[in-house]
Scaffold this active site. Structure first.
Site, PDB file in Angstrom:
ATOM      1  N   CYS A  16       0.999  -1.304   0.023  1.00  0.00           N
ATOM      2  CA  CYS A  16      -0.035   0.184  -0.015  1.00  0.00           C
ATOM      3  C   CYS A  16       0.858   1.345   0.010  1.00  0.00           C
ATOM      4  CB  CYS A  16      -0.936  -0.022   1.291  1.00  0.00           C
ATOM      5  SG  CYS A  16      -0.349   0.281   2.655  1.00  0.00           S
ATOM      6  N   ARG A  22      -3.436  -0.756   5.525  1.00  0.00           N
ATOM      7  CA  ARG A  22      -3.850  -1.517   4.792  1.00  0.00           C
ATOM      8  C   ARG A  22      -2.993  -2.980   4.530  1.00  0.00           C
ATOM      9  NH1 ARG A  22      -5.373   2.450   0.067  1.00  0.00           N
ATOM     10  NH2 ARG A  22      -3.539   3.201   0.808  1.00  0.00           N
TER      11      ARG A  22
END
Length: 204
Positions: A16, A22
């Site tokens: 990410c 994430r």
């Protein structure tokens, strides 16, 4: 690329931006689902069959997961402890057998960095979507390992690209960084089902 030593683990890299929200969540959830090693946890001295790592295109190097994302990961019975963000490098991509980006922009950045990785680089939700179209009979059978099935899944999924209509935005996971708890929950709610779909496909 040089041929892979069969004794080496299958390596999955999740990417990410900052590598604190994430991608570390996916790293830990995917490792737990696959029974894989990850940063800070090895196989207890045994060579792991699968290693899952993560990195960021603009990493906040050395940072842990924010409390909000760590709590969501822990809510699934998975430890967020010991994580430290890393900057993405070409070498990480070159060594990976499967690269999972959290958005289409990340996928493009990865392929620009290492063009040869294009057929083994997917967004997380893209791969989960493609997995749903794959006949389980095309993957190694009951006597195969999870690593065998995941390795076989990558080229099969690559051939499925573009064969069904979908909204491109549905292949992205939103960035929750600096958002409130609801934004973190929304982001986690996008990534968790995708991880579960991929795990289910290779652990049948």
């Amino acid at each position: 690329m040089t041929p892979r030593d069969p004794a080496e683990p299958l390596r999955v890299l999740v990417v990410c931006t900052g590598n604190i929200c994430r991608s570390p969540a996916v790293e830990r959830l995917l490792a737990a689902g696959l029974g894989a090693a990850y940063q800070g946890r090895d196989g207890g001295g045994l060579a792991p069959a699968i290693e899952v790592g993560s990195a960021g295109t603009g990493a906040m190097v050395g940072w842990p997961m924010p409390d909000e994302m760590a709590a969501l990961v822990a809510s699934q019975g998975v430890s967020p402890d010991g994580f430290a963000a890393r900057q993405l490098t070409p070498g990480m991509v070159q060594q990976a057998d499967l690269v999972l980006a959290l958005t289409r922009r990340h996928r493009s950045a990865i392929v620009e960095l290492v063009p040869a990785a294009v057929r083994r680089t997917f967004t997380l939700r893209e791969l989960a979507r493609l997995v749903g179209d794959i006949d389980p009979a095309t993957l190694p059978g009951a006597n195969a390992t999870t690593a065998d099935r995941l390795r076989a899944l990558v080229p099969v999924a690559a051939t499925r690209r573009g064969l069904s209509a979908h909204r491109p935005a549905d292949d992205d996971v939103i960035d929750p960084y600096s958002g409130d708890e609801a934004v973190y929950r929304k982001s986690f709610g996008q990534l968790l089902p995708a991880v579960e779909t991929i795990v289910a496909a290779v652990r049948r």
